[in-house]
Write a protein that holds these residues in place. Structure first.
Motif, mmCIF file in Angstrom:
data_model
loop_
_atom_site.group_PDB
_atom_site.id
_atom_site.type_symbol
_atom_site.label_atom_id
_atom_site.label_comp_id
_atom_site.label_asym_id
_atom_site.label_seq_id
_atom_site.Cartn_x
_atom_site.Cartn_y
_atom_site.Cartn_z
ATOM 1 N N GLY A 60 0.777 -1.231 0.000
ATOM 2 C CA GLY A 60 0.000 0.000 0.000
ATOM 3 C C GLY A 60 0.810 1.285 0.000
ATOM 4 N N THR A 61 2.130 1.181 -0.080
ATOM 5 C CA THR A 61 2.951 2.402 -0.102
ATOM 6 C C THR A 61 2.904 3.032 -1.495
ATOM 7 N N VAL A 62 3.113 4.343 -1.530
ATOM 8 C CA VAL A 62 3.119 5.070 -2.795
ATOM 9 C C VAL A 62 4.491 5.708 -2.998
ATOM 10 N N GLU A 63 5.104 5.425 -4.131
ATOM 11 C CA GLU A 63 6.373 6.048 -4.515
ATOM 12 C C GLU A 63 6.040 7.219 -5.429
ATOM 13 N N SER A 64 6.281 8.430 -4.939
ATOM 14 C CA SER A 64 5.943 9.629 -5.712
ATOM 15 C C SER A 64 6.820 9.770 -6.944
ATOM 16 N N ILE A 65 6.241 10.336 -7.980
ATOM 17 C CA ILE A 65 6.960 10.643 -9.213
ATOM 18 C C ILE A 65 7.055 12.155 -9.306
#
Length: 156
Positions: A60-65
């Motif tokens: 559920g983690t989000v890696e920002s772009i």
């Protein structure tokens, strides 16, 4: 999440656009500094820019772009070429204008098709060398024309 755009190549990530929601409690007024204003039952959506990222479906983690600090409206990933195209909205009084950006791997994104002011329907060719989209060079034009951007390396 505001939008789920597409699966990553390995099927373990989703390309998503997310926008934080500001909570408004009770009958307290909420001052809106810019439009558009939207209240959809889950909170007020204003003064927060939509961000782009990869959502890991396992944890559920989000890696920002990095989208150059601009609000993201649309994006399309091309796994074949390892290339990402995304559309951002301008700030301030020019919020109706959009920009098209291309990002390759860990490189900084570069802006392209700078003579256009609107973009929608991004679609990569299977080899990732061309990007088709509907766009216009005229501010306020309601008719988008089919456009084709061809990659020529290093910011074509």
């Amino acid at each position: 999440m505001t939008s789920i755009l597409q699966w990553g190549a390995a099927g373990k990530q989703l390309l998503v656009i997310s926008k934080p929601r500001a909570g408004v409690g009770g009958d307290e007024p909420y001052r809106v500094g810019e439009l558009p204003y939207k209240q959809d039952g889950t909170g007020v959506v204003v003064e927060h820019e939509a961000s782009l990222g990869w959502l890991n479906i396992d944890d559920g983690t989000v890696e920002s772009i990095d989208a150059q600090g601009l609000e993201v409206l649309e994006a399309r990933w091309c796994a074949t070429a390892g290339r990402l195209a995304f559309v951002t909205r301008s700030r301030g009084h020019q919020r109706h204008c959009m920009q098209l950006w291309i990002k390759e791997g860990n490189e900084d994104p570069f802006r392209t098709a700078e003579d256009h002011v609107s973009f929608s329907g991004l679609q990569w060719s299977p080899d990732g060398q061309r990007l088709a989209f509907s766009g216009s060079k005229i501010e306020g034009d309601s008719i988008g024309l089919l456009c084709l951007w061809e990659f020529q390396g290093g910011g074509s």
